[in-house]
Write an enzyme that holds these catalytic residues in place. Structure first.
Site, PDB file in Angstrom:
ATOM      1  N   GLN A 173       0.836  -1.208   0.000  1.00  0.00           N
ATOM      2  CA  GLN A 173       0.000   0.000   0.000  1.00  0.00           C
ATOM      3  C   GLN A 173       0.869   1.256   0.000  1.00  0.00           C
ATOM      4  O   GLN A 173       0.598   2.228  -0.700  1.00  0.00           O
ATOM      5  CB  GLN A 173      -0.888   0.027   1.245  1.00  0.00           C
ATOM      6  CG  GLN A 173      -1.849  -1.137   1.371  1.00  0.00           C
ATOM      7  CD  GLN A 173      -2.551  -1.109   2.722  1.00  0.00           C
ATOM      8  OE1 GLN A 173      -3.416  -0.273   2.962  1.00  0.00           O
ATOM      9  NE2 GLN A 173      -2.166  -2.000   3.604  1.00  0.00           N
ATOM     10  N   LEU A 174       1.928   1.206   0.820  1.00  0.00           N
ATOM     11  CA  LEU A 174       2.763   2.395   1.013  1.00  0.00           C
ATOM     12  C   LEU A 174       3.412   2.850  -0.294  1.00  0.00           C
ATOM     13  O   LEU A 174       3.424   4.041  -0.620  1.00  0.00           O
ATOM     14  CB  LEU A 174       3.837   2.080   2.068  1.00  0.00           C
ATOM     15  CG  LEU A 174       4.704   3.230   2.532  1.00  0.00           C
ATOM     16  CD1 LEU A 174       3.861   4.302   3.226  1.00  0.00           C
ATOM     17  CD2 LEU A 174       5.802   2.741   3.475  1.00  0.00           C
ATOM     18  N   VAL A 175       3.950   1.876  -1.040  1.00  0.00           N
ATOM     19  CA  VAL A 175       4.706   2.261  -2.243  1.00  0.00           C
ATOM     20  C   VAL A 175       3.799   2.633  -3.419  1.00  0.00           C
ATOM     21  O   VAL A 175       4.291   2.928  -4.503  1.00  0.00           O
ATOM     22  CB  VAL A 175       5.730   1.172  -2.653  1.00  0.00           C
ATOM     23  CG1 VAL A 175       6.708   0.914  -1.523  1.00  0.00           C
ATOM     24  CG2 VAL A 175       5.051  -0.121  -3.083  1.00  0.00           C
ATOM     25  N   LEU A 256       7.446  17.467   2.688  1.00  0.00           N
ATOM     26  CA  LEU A 256       6.344  17.745   3.625  1.00  0.00           C
ATOM     27  C   LEU A 256       4.989  17.731   2.931  1.00  0.00           C
ATOM     28  O   LEU A 256       4.003  17.249   3.483  1.00  0.00           O
ATOM     29  CB  LEU A 256       6.571  19.098   4.319  1.00  0.00           C
ATOM     30  CG  LEU A 256       5.463  19.508   5.295  1.00  0.00           C
ATOM     31  CD1 LEU A 256       5.312  18.503   6.435  1.00  0.00           C
ATOM     32  CD2 LEU A 256       5.716  20.903   5.864  1.00  0.00           C
ATOM     33  N   ARG A 266      -3.870   8.087   5.192  1.00  0.00           N
ATOM     34  CA  ARG A 266      -3.562   6.893   5.990  1.00  0.00           C
ATOM     35  C   ARG A 266      -3.881   7.041   7.470  1.00  0.00           C
ATOM     36  O   ARG A 266      -3.907   6.043   8.187  1.00  0.00           O
ATOM     37  CB  ARG A 266      -2.087   6.510   5.807  1.00  0.00           C
ATOM     38  CG  ARG A 266      -1.644   6.343   4.348  1.00  0.00           C
ATOM     39  CD  ARG A 266      -2.451   5.302   3.605  1.00  0.00           C
ATOM     40  NE  ARG A 266      -1.978   5.101   2.235  1.00  0.00           N
ATOM     41  CZ  ARG A 266      -2.457   4.187   1.404  1.00  0.00           C
ATOM     42  NH1 ARG A 266      -3.443   3.393   1.785  1.00  0.00           N
ATOM     43  NH2 ARG A 266      -1.991   4.068   0.178  1.00  0.00           N
TER      44      ARG A 266
HETATM   45  C1  LIG Z   1      -8.459   3.771   2.212  1.00  0.00           C
HETATM   46  C2  LIG Z   1      -7.764   3.433   0.931  1.00  0.00           C
HETATM   47  C3  LIG Z   1      -8.194   2.355   0.185  1.00  0.00           C
HETATM   48  C4  LIG Z   1      -7.550   2.022  -1.018  1.00  0.00           C
HETATM   49  N1  LIG Z   1      -7.994   0.942  -1.734  1.00  0.00           N
HETATM   50  C5  LIG Z   1      -7.388   0.617  -2.901  1.00  0.00           C
HETATM   51  C6  LIG Z   1      -7.832  -0.496  -3.687  1.00  0.00           C
HETATM   52  O1  LIG Z   1      -8.766  -1.197  -3.324  1.00  0.00           O
HETATM   53  N2  LIG Z   1      -7.173  -0.780  -4.845  1.00  0.00           N
HETATM   54  C7  LIG Z   1      -6.133  -0.013  -5.301  1.00  0.00           C
HETATM   55  O2  LIG Z   1      -5.585  -0.294  -6.366  1.00  0.00           O
HETATM   56  N3  LIG Z   1      -5.691   1.033  -4.575  1.00  0.00           N
HETATM   57  C8  LIG Z   1      -6.284   1.373  -3.403  1.00  0.00           C
HETATM   58  N4  LIG Z   1      -5.817   2.442  -2.674  1.00  0.00           N
HETATM   59  C9  LIG Z   1      -4.657   3.194  -3.179  1.00  0.00           C
HETATM   60  C10 LIG Z   1      -5.080   4.513  -3.846  1.00  0.00           C
HETATM   61  O3  LIG Z   1      -5.909   4.271  -4.943  1.00  0.00           O
HETATM   62  C11 LIG Z   1      -3.851   5.304  -4.301  1.00  0.00           C
HETATM   63  O4  LIG Z   1      -3.159   4.590  -5.291  1.00  0.00           O
HETATM   64  C12 LIG Z   1      -2.883   5.571  -3.175  1.00  0.00           C
HETATM   65  O5  LIG Z   1      -3.554   6.010  -2.030  1.00  0.00           O
HETATM   66  C13 LIG Z   1      -1.865   6.623  -3.630  1.00  0.00           C
HETATM   67  O6  LIG Z   1      -2.415   7.909  -3.458  1.00  0.00           O
HETATM   68  P1  LIG Z   1      -2.520   8.990  -4.608  1.00  0.00           P
HETATM   69  O7  LIG Z   1      -3.311   8.495  -5.752  1.00  0.00           O
HETATM   70  O8  LIG Z   1      -3.000  10.246  -3.964  1.00  0.00           O
HETATM   71  O9  LIG Z   1      -1.058   9.098  -5.207  1.00  0.00           O
HETATM   72  P2  LIG Z   1       0.267   9.884  -4.753  1.00  0.00           P
HETATM   73  O10 LIG Z   1       1.380   9.264  -5.467  1.00  0.00           O
HETATM   74  O11 LIG Z   1       0.359   9.955  -3.273  1.00  0.00           O
HETATM   75  O12 LIG Z   1       0.070  11.279  -5.418  1.00  0.00           O
HETATM   76  C14 LIG Z   1      -0.189  12.477  -4.717  1.00  0.00           C
HETATM   77  C15 LIG Z   1      -1.105  13.326  -5.563  1.00  0.00           C
HETATM   78  O13 LIG Z   1      -0.432  13.700  -6.769  1.00  0.00           O
HETATM   79  C16 LIG Z   1      -1.357  13.722  -7.843  1.00  0.00           C
HETATM   80  N5  LIG Z   1      -0.958  12.714  -8.836  1.00  0.00           N
HETATM   81  C17 LIG Z   1      -0.127  11.665  -8.643  1.00  0.00           C
HETATM   82  N6  LIG Z   1       0.050  10.976  -9.768  1.00  0.00           N
HETATM   83  C18 LIG Z   1      -0.700  11.579 -10.699  1.00  0.00           C
HETATM   84  C19 LIG Z   1      -0.968  11.315 -12.062  1.00  0.00           C
HETATM   85  N7  LIG Z   1      -0.419  10.288 -12.697  1.00  0.00           N
HETATM   86  N8  LIG Z   1      -1.784  12.138 -12.716  1.00  0.00           N
HETATM   87  C20 LIG Z   1      -2.351  13.191 -12.101  1.00  0.00           C
HETATM   88  N9  LIG Z   1      -2.161  13.496 -10.801  1.00  0.00           N
HETATM   89  C21 LIG Z   1      -1.340  12.700 -10.109  1.00  0.00           C
HETATM   90  C22 LIG Z   1      -2.724  13.407  -7.259  1.00  0.00           C
HETATM   91  O14 LIG Z   1      -3.367  14.604  -6.919  1.00  0.00           O
HETATM   92  C23 LIG Z   1      -2.380  12.631  -6.016  1.00  0.00           C
HETATM   93  O15 LIG Z   1      -3.390  12.673  -5.031  1.00  0.00           O
HETATM   94  C24 LIG Z   1      -6.446   2.792  -1.481  1.00  0.00           C
HETATM   95  C25 LIG Z   1      -6.023   3.884  -0.720  1.00  0.00           C
HETATM   96  C26 LIG Z   1      -6.663   4.207   0.473  1.00  0.00           C
HETATM   97  C27 LIG Z   1      -6.163   5.385   1.269  1.00  0.00           C
END
Ligand SMILES: Cc1cc2nc3c(=O)[nH]c(=O)nc-3n(C[C@H](O)[C@H](O)[C@H](O)COP(=O)(O)OP(=O)(O)OC[C@H]3O[C@@H](n4cnc5c(N)ncnc54)[C@H](O)[C@@H]3O)c2cc1C
Length: 349
Positions: A173-175, A256, A266
């Site tokens: 999940q983290l990565v 940050l 999280r």
């Molecule tokens: C409660 C919970 C349940 C989840 N369940 C699932 C699941 O069932 N299946 C699953 O596959 N994943 C699941 N995830 C993972 C989730 O879908 C995200 O992949 C993960 O939380 C990474 O966060 P993020 O998308 O904000 O990406 P980060 O890499 O943290 O990006 C930070 C921000 O940058 C922007 N960003 C990053 N990349 C792009 C891009 N390519 N294009 C445009 N903007 C971008 C977005 O605004 C994003 O919010 C879950 C996460 C949570 C917290």
């Protein structure tokens, strides 16, 4: 006179909340929604971020620093009495708290001030280092940029955490976080585990039958793993028999802005329990280094002012009201159906 906003029900909205409507319930709901409405204006101001979230008073300094001073090496801290149990540990490795407290607010200030000043960044930084910039001015500008979403300024500071004893279920999940964060993780290709460790979920721990099954499966998979290695099967293939519960170690460096984003997701009560635990420890480490930054790590609903999780429409998590409640109150406000209530009415229920 102390006044409070309440909602006045218009006749045509009598059944707006479904068949279970009753005037008494409705009044209670309106009062609650009015409370929610007051939160609409909540924003990511650092001072407001931790309202209602207790800081850990026992956290005086980052774990590693505390242990180093006590002559304890990380390998000896919190090691479980029970065999094969991994224990999650988080240490803020870099920078040290002193560096964070001395320079990090200044760096954000420098980034923001450069945007708004005729002075060069060199001049601004020299003034900061010479203590010619009043600290309250620094904090005011930081609050301004965070509150108004000028978040590129907080990408200039980063933190490196050592994370150990977490499950592969957690690390997967983290990565998934891609932006503003770097990971390096213990390799199951190159490491041949002599004594793999495992994370036991509390629900299994609490169920003796399930725990027995869990341990049986763990022991069988481990036995096969070692047999495969002995047969010359490479570790990268033998590892396929490991369960998600097997532990791993990572180094995470994160700016940050992204750390706040990750913590927002999280630390949410709907996040998976182990990764939530990890972010509580990350927050604790940061609190120990500099509470100013630790307090910025909060569930996403706190800066938003409302919860946007579909799974919390019933508001079982009460950190913030659900957005549906907030929008309902907003609709009432737009229709002119929110009225002032006097202190006497408020106190009378
Ligand atoms: C409660 C919970 C349940 C989840 N369940 C699932 C699941 O069932 N299946 C699953 O596959 N994943 C699941 N995830 C993972 C989730 O879908 C995200 O992949 C993960 O939380 C990474 O966060 P993020 O998308 O904000 O990406 P980060 O890499 O943290 O990006 C930070 C921000 O940058 C922007 N960003 C990053 N990349 C792009 C891009 N390519 N294009 C445009 N903007 C971008 C977005 O605004 C994003 O919010 C879950 C996460 C949570 C917290």
């Amino acid at each position: 006179m102390r006044n409070r906003l309440i909602a006045r029900r218009a006749p045509h909205t009598a059944h707006a909340f479904g068949r279970g409507y009753s005037p008494t319930l409705h009044k209670g709901l309106y009062t609650r929604l009015a409370g929610s409405f007051l939160l609409i204006g909540a924003c990511a101001c650092p001072r407001r971020l931790t309202r209602g979230l207790a800081d850990d008073p026992s956290a005086k300094m980052p774990t590693l620093q505390r242990n180093a001073m006590a002559g304890i090496t990380p390998a000896r801290t919190n090691r479980p009495a029970m065999a094969k149990r991994g224990v999650m540990e988080v240490s803020l490795i870099f920078p040290e708290g002193e560096v964070i407290r001395r320079y990090y607010k200044g760096l954000i200030y420098l980034a923001a001030r450069t945007c708004y000043s005729e002075k060069t960044p060199q001049q601004i930084w020299s003034e900061f280092l010479a203590d010619k910039t009043p600290p309250e001015r620094v904090l005011k500008l930081i609050e301004h940029v965070i509150e108004s979403g000028h978040h590129s300024t907080i990408e200039h500071i980063s933190f490196t955490f050592a994370i150990s004893g977490v499950s592969r279920a957690l690390s997967h999940q983290l990565v998934r976080h891609r932006i503003g964060v770097a990971f390096d993780q213990q390799s199951q290709r190159y490491v041949k585990y002599k004594e793999p460790q495992y994370v036991v979920p509390p629900s299994i721990e609490a169920n003796p039958d399930a725990l027995r099954e869990f341990e049986r499966f763990r022991d069988v998979s481990e036995e096969i793993y070692h047999r495969f290695l002995a047969q010359g099967i490479p570790a990268e293939d033998a590892r396929f028999v490991f369960p998600n519960a097997v532990t791993t170690n990572l180094i995470m460096t994160v700016n940050l802005r992204q750390l706040m984003h990750m913590a927002g997701l999280r630390l949410c009560t709907l996040a998976q329990w182990e990764i939530r635990q990890l972010f509580k420890l990350i927050r604790k480490e940061l609190m120990a280094a500099d509470p100013y930054f630790g307090r910025l790590l909060v569930p996403k609903c706190v800066p938003l002012g409302y919860c946007d999780e579909k799974r919390n429409e019933d508001e079982h998590c009460k950190i913030r009201p659900h957005k549906n409640s907030v929008f309902r109150v907003w609709e009432l406000y737009k229709r002119g159906q929110l009225v002032e209530r006097t202190a006497a009415e408020t106190d009378g229920g």
